[in-house]
Design an enzyme around this catalytic site. Structure first.
Site, PDB file in Angstrom:
ATOM      1  CD  GLU A  33      -2.979  -0.223  -0.510  1.00 32.27           C
ATOM      2  OE1 GLU A  33      -3.218   0.006  -1.153  1.00 32.27           O
ATOM      3  OE2 GLU A  33      -3.883  -1.184   0.509  1.00 32.27           O
ATOM      4  CB  ALA A 122     -16.167   1.866  -1.297  1.00 37.02           C
ATOM      5  CG  LEU A 124     -13.679  -1.690  -2.253  1.00 40.41           C
ATOM      6  CD1 LEU A 124     -15.039  -2.883  -2.136  1.00 40.41           C
ATOM      7  CD2 LEU A 124     -12.554  -3.046  -1.917  1.00 40.41           C
ATOM      8  CB  SER A 125      -9.493   0.193  -7.342  1.00 45.43           C
ATOM      9  OG  SER A 125      -9.544   1.190  -8.417  1.00 45.43           O
ATOM     10  CB  SER A 126     -15.428   3.278  -7.576  1.00 43.00           C
ATOM     11  OG  SER A 126     -15.162   3.935  -7.698  1.00 43.00           O
ATOM     12  CB  SER A 127     -12.114   6.646  -9.381  1.00 44.57           C
ATOM     13  OG  SER A 127     -11.265   6.109  -8.219  1.00 44.57           O
ATOM     14  CG  ASP A 171      -6.045   1.941  -8.202  1.00 49.86           C
ATOM     15  OD1 ASP A 171      -5.187   1.168  -7.073  1.00 49.86           O
ATOM     16  OD2 ASP A 171      -6.576   2.743  -7.098  1.00 49.86           O
ATOM     17  CE1 TYR A 223      -3.165   7.697  -2.921  1.00 47.82           C
ATOM     18  CE2 TYR A 223      -2.583   9.375  -4.632  1.00 47.82           C
ATOM     19  CZ  TYR A 223      -2.900   7.877  -4.172  1.00 47.82           C
ATOM     20  OH  TYR A 223      -1.780   7.366  -5.071  1.00 47.82           O
TER      21      TYR A 223
END
Ligand code: GLA
Length: 392
Positions: A33, A122, A124-127, A171, A223
């Protein structure tokens, strides 16, 4: 099934037949990470949750989008692509059009429909899933002939330079290349990768996602600040003749400690140790040694909590509880942190009890009720031309 109902919806909304269907998965990161933008190692895997994009060409230069999850539309002209303040989902899509135009690709207007089952913001890398489903769809529709790696790089560029999140490449890479039931061991310096089988079934194990439901928008979070702090540490390492975090160890880092701010030292310590943990985790997985893998997950979390400082009490609860729960082999936050999700490696037999324990403790602590669910390791992005399919 999903495809069929989306097609019917597209036909209803756009009064047209869609030409291309594209989809791309979200991910968990098993370990590694905040190492991707530090030219280190990562070990993500795709999940069985995806974003779907149906698209057809228009005769003009306009882009019309319908986001079924939000029941919202957005339209813009290819001549004037600007950030939307209200509809943040649209910015990831605009970013892809923007980057392709900037690279000189010849695009026309489109009608597009989006739908997905990846929880948003969330961790979970929706972007990235959104970006990759769009770039793949446009590549197929306009015959751009982009190679898969280039798609990942362009999607990252769109997110970095258009949306303004200085994300790494993990991602986008996993969303493009993922393989079912395998994790991707990716070296973010050379971008070489290898797939490592996840033989979870054999030991009757599962991975669960613990969505803390603490939402912090990545772009406005710390970030980008973490990136700057890590870059500062790397500058000192370079001055001392070390080209990368990968080449450093704790002894050399200790020697340089006085030359950097304490915060930069802490960030560097996490990166150096996390790179090692990824390598160990890969060895553990190759030997199906899930006990060792679990221990590495806990250590990774502690380092993200104490040295990289990207955890939150809700995600710490997952790990504290996991450590005291025999059916849980390991747990850690996954993705950028600052809220979002964690993962836990759990024996199937103890899963329900572990889930109940987490729910009970979260309630006692007054946290948002977490969403806890089992995931499967899914496959990478897919695209198909529907017109061709119909003819065939
Ligand atoms: C986000 C970014 C990735 C990576 C992780 C942290 O998911 O998009 O590039 O930096 O955070 O590991």
């Amino acid at each position: 099934m999903i495809e069929k109902s989306l097609k019917a919806l597209f036909e209803k909304i756009c009064e047209l037949t869609p030409e291309v269907l594209s989809s791309a998965p979200g991910r968990i990161n098993i370990i590694g990470e905040h190492t991707d933008y530090n030219q280190g190692y990562v070990l993500p895997a795709a999940i069985n949750l995806r974003i779907y994009f149906l698209v057809s060409k228009r005769d003009d230069e306009r882009v019309f989008l319908w986001a079924e999850n939000f029941k919202e539309e957005e339209s813009f002209s290819l001549e004037n692509i600007s950030l939307s303040k209200q509809k943040r989902w649209a910015n990831y899509i605009k970013g892809i059009f923007w980057v392709l135009k900037k690279e000189g690709f010849d695009l026309g207007g489109v009608n597009g429909l989006l739908w997905g089952d990846i929880p948003l913001e969330a961790g979970l890398s929706s972007s990235a899933a959104l970006e990759i489903s769009i770039i793949n769809g446009l590549d197929e529709l306009f015959r751009l002939n982009l190679d898969p790696e280039k798609k990942a790089f362009l999607a990252q560029k769109a997110e970095n330079d258009f949306v303004g999140v200085k994300c790494g490449l993990m991602d986008q890479f996993i969303s493009v290349f993922a393989q079912k039931n395998k994790a991707m061991y990716l070296d973010c310096e050379t971008f070489r990768f290898d797939f490592i089988p996840l033989n979870l079934q054999k030991d009757e194990l599962s991975i669960i996602v613990y969505d803390s439901r603490v939402r912090r928008e990545l772009a406005t979070s710390e970030y980008n600040q973490r990136r700057r702090e890590a870059a500062e540490a790397l500058r000192v390492l370079k001055k001392m003749g070390l080209p990368s975090f990968k080449k450093a160890n704790l002894t050399t880092l200790e020697k340089m400690r006085k030359r950097m701010k304490e915060i930069a030292y802490k960030r560097a310590k996490h990166i150096v140790k996390e790179n090692r943990r990824v390598k160990k985790a890969v060895r553990a997985l190759r030997e199906d040694n899930f006990i060792l893998l679990g221990e590495l997950l806990f250590l990774s979390h502690e380092s993200l909590r104490d040295d990289y400082e990207v955890s939150c009490p809700e995600l710490d609860l997952l790990c504290e509880t996991g450590k005291n729960f025999p059916a849980c082999l390991g747990a850690r936050l996954t993705g950028a942190g600052f809220g979002g999700s964690g993962i836990a490696l759990v024996k199937k037999a103890g899963m329900a009890a572990f889930k109940n324990k987490l729910l009970e403790l979260a309630e006692k602590r007054g946290f948002n009720k977490p969403n806890i669910y089992e995931i499967e390791i899914g496959e990478g992005a897919k695209v198909c031309s529907l017109a061709k399919e119909d003819k065939g």
